[in-house]
Design an enzyme around this catalytic site. Structure first.
Site, PDB file in Angstrom:
ATOM      1  N   TYR A 168       0.927  -0.818   0.196  1.00 61.78           N
ATOM      2  CA  TYR A 168      -0.170   0.153  -0.002  1.00 61.78           C
ATOM      3  C   TYR A 168       0.607   1.399  -0.127  1.00 61.78           C
ATOM      4  CZ  TYR A 168      -3.221   3.592   1.985  1.00 61.78           C
ATOM      5  OH  TYR A 168      -4.237   4.588   2.260  1.00 61.78           O
TER       6      TYR A 168
HETATM    7  N1  LIG Z   1      -8.798   6.990   6.229  1.00 57.56           N
HETATM    8  C1  LIG Z   1      -7.646   6.700   6.146  1.00 57.56           C
HETATM    9  O1  LIG Z   1      -7.563   7.400   7.118  1.00 57.56           O
HETATM   10  C2  LIG Z   1      -6.858   7.604   5.456  1.00 57.56           C
HETATM   11  C3  LIG Z   1      -5.181   7.784   5.671  1.00 57.56           C
HETATM   12  C4  LIG Z   1      -4.333   7.548   4.590  1.00 57.56           C
HETATM   13  C5  LIG Z   1      -4.898   7.978   2.614  1.00 57.56           C
HETATM   14  N2  LIG Z   1      -6.251   7.500   2.711  1.00 57.56           N
HETATM   15  C6  LIG Z   1      -6.669   7.272   1.327  1.00 57.56           C
HETATM   16  O2  LIG Z   1      -8.075   8.204   1.716  1.00 57.56           O
HETATM   17  C7  LIG Z   1      -8.818   7.349   0.233  1.00 57.56           C
HETATM   18  C8  LIG Z   1     -10.142   7.149   0.687  1.00 57.56           C
HETATM   19  O3  LIG Z   1      -9.646   5.819   1.807  1.00 57.56           O
HETATM   20  P1  LIG Z   1     -11.082   6.054   3.053  1.00 57.56           P
HETATM   21  O4  LIG Z   1     -10.723   6.076   3.960  1.00 57.56           O
HETATM   22  O5  LIG Z   1     -12.489   7.150   2.378  1.00 57.56           O
HETATM   23  O6  LIG Z   1     -11.753   4.370   2.121  1.00 57.56           O
HETATM   24  P2  LIG Z   1     -13.255   3.949   1.025  1.00 57.56           P
HETATM   25  O7  LIG Z   1     -13.062   2.621   1.421  1.00 57.56           O
HETATM   26  O8  LIG Z   1     -14.091   5.028   1.850  1.00 57.56           O
HETATM   27  O9  LIG Z   1     -12.710   4.428   0.527  1.00 57.56           O
HETATM   28  C9  LIG Z   1     -11.913   3.639  -1.156  1.00 57.56           C
HETATM   29  C10 LIG Z   1     -13.434   3.808  -2.620  1.00 57.56           C
HETATM   30  O10 LIG Z   1     -12.701   3.328  -2.913  1.00 57.56           O
HETATM   31  C11 LIG Z   1     -13.769   2.600  -3.713  1.00 57.56           C
HETATM   32  N3  LIG Z   1     -12.299   0.994  -4.928  1.00 57.56           N
HETATM   33  C12 LIG Z   1     -11.663   0.577  -4.014  1.00 57.56           C
HETATM   34  N4  LIG Z   1     -11.203  -0.784  -5.172  1.00 57.56           N
HETATM   35  C13 LIG Z   1     -11.372   0.004  -6.275  1.00 57.56           C
HETATM   36  C14 LIG Z   1     -11.526  -0.020  -8.053  1.00 57.56           C
HETATM   37  N5  LIG Z   1     -10.876  -1.034  -8.302  1.00 57.56           N
HETATM   38  N6  LIG Z   1     -11.953   0.981  -8.590  1.00 57.56           N
HETATM   39  C15 LIG Z   1     -12.907   1.471  -7.983  1.00 57.56           C
HETATM   40  N7  LIG Z   1     -13.169   1.955  -6.850  1.00 57.56           N
HETATM   41  C16 LIG Z   1     -12.276   1.562  -5.627  1.00 57.56           C
HETATM   42  C17 LIG Z   1     -14.415   1.495  -3.167  1.00 57.56           C
HETATM   43  O11 LIG Z   1     -14.940   0.938  -3.223  1.00 57.56           O
HETATM   44  C18 LIG Z   1     -14.859   2.709  -1.834  1.00 57.56           C
HETATM   45  O12 LIG Z   1     -15.259   3.410  -2.136  1.00 57.56           O
HETATM   46  C19 LIG Z   1      -8.115   6.025  -0.151  1.00 57.56           C
HETATM   47  O13 LIG Z   1      -6.932   6.379  -1.635  1.00 57.56           O
HETATM   48  C20 LIG Z   1      -7.015   6.039   1.075  1.00 57.56           C
HETATM   49  O14 LIG Z   1      -5.676   4.897   0.836  1.00 57.56           O
HETATM   50  C21 LIG Z   1      -7.523   6.815   3.727  1.00 57.56           C
END
Ligand SMILES: NC(=O)c1ccc[n+]([C@@H]2O[C@H](COP(=O)([O-])OP(=O)(O)OC[C@H]3O[C@@H](n4cnc5c(N)ncnc54)[C@H](O)[C@@H]3O)[C@@H](O)[C@H]2O)c1
Length: 270
Positions: A168
């Protein structure tokens, strides 16, 4: 007089935005904020029903959003998302690459390099990195026309060493480098490309799956007195997408309450 008011550059009126991974979490919050600021927003996600529901909620707010399905791991699907958006709205101004592969199975298989399961590496790169590259490659001609902006969601974890989630963090570090590459290749053509790097954000996936001791540890090393919420990231992503950030290019903005800004163990010393 109202007509004499200068346009607020943080507003997104008249702009068309794609937000990937906007069915929930950070993406949904960002899509909602962009729509409230006047953009027509495409909620692009592999989770079709949840994406439809997110678009409907924005619509009930009186703002403009539609849902389009996409699988970031499928090149044809990513190309179709961009082309369908341009065909429906006639332009593309903002591409927010926010989706990431974050299933519990993937999380469990993505450990340190010595124990890495090859499928977990491949999946992380297929969705987070290759999918983002294809989206940017397909969108760039349209963004040159509109003098538009790309915002990539990366991760504060990808800016430091971490004992786990090696796939990741490597995939997100690659997106950071692509962010700089696109800014370098397309800045003179009027395109801005920046990244937002969240620390731990209390999205449903984090609330449901992260062990409570991780939340406690993270709060202990966060300089602010709380953990992050999706809206904290949405504010920065929507800002970077707007004309208010018109002279910001090739940057990574961390949204983590100061978590990675300091030497561990010394926050709160007096
Ligand atoms: N929540 C955290 O603590 C955190 C920290 C650092 C970075 N992020 C990043 O923030 C972003 C959003 O994360 P989040 O926490 O809201 O999680 P989340 O799981 O709610 O969001 C991820 C979304 O991506 C979609 N997805 C997954 N695989 C896919 C694919 N193959 N094609 C299209 N869509 C796809 C999922 O259905 C989901 O809606 C991500 O890039 C994540 O890496 C989150």
């Amino acid at each position: 007089m109202e007509g004499d008011q200068p346009r607020d550059p943080i507003m997104l009126d008249g702009k068309v935005a794609i937000v990937t991974g906007a069915a929930g979490g950070i993406g949904a919050a960002t899509a909602r904020l962009m729509a409230r600021r006047g953009a027509s927003v495409v909620i692009a996600d592999i989770a079709g029903d949840a994406a439809q529901a997110a678009a409907q909620r924005i619509g009930e707010d009186g703002a403009a959003a539609i849902a389009l399905p996409v699988d970031l791991a499928d090149e044809a699907s990513v190309v179709a998302l961009i082309e369908e958006t341009v065909s429906r709205f006639g332009r593309l101004d903002i591409l927010h690459n926010n989706a990431a592969a974050l299933t519990p199975e993937l999380h469990a298989a993505d450990l340190d390099i010595a124990r890495m399961e090859t499928w977990a590496w491949d999946r992380s790169f297929a969705v987070n990195c290759r999918g983002t590259m294809i989206a940017m490659r397909t969108a760039l001609p349209h963004l040159v026309t509109s003098r538009g902006a790309i915002v990539n969601t990366v991760a504060a974890m990808a800016l430091r060493g971490h004992a786990l989630q090696a796939a990741y963090t490597a995939s997100k570090a690659a997106v950071i480098q692509m962010t700089r590459s696109v800014a370098a290749s397309h800045g003179r053509l009027g395109v801005r490309c920046n990244a937002v790097a969240p620390g731990l954000i209390l999205t449903p996936v984090v609330r449901d799956h992260l062990p409570p001791e991780m939340l406690t540890m993270t709060l202990g090393e966060t300089l602010n007195d709380r953990l992050g919420e999706p809206e904290d990231v949405a504010q920065i992503a929507a800002f970077l997408a707007s004309d208010a950030a018109g002279h910001v290019n090739g940057q990574v903005v961390t949204v983590d309450g100061g978590y990675i800004s300091h030497i561990p163990g010394v926050s709160g010393l007096s």
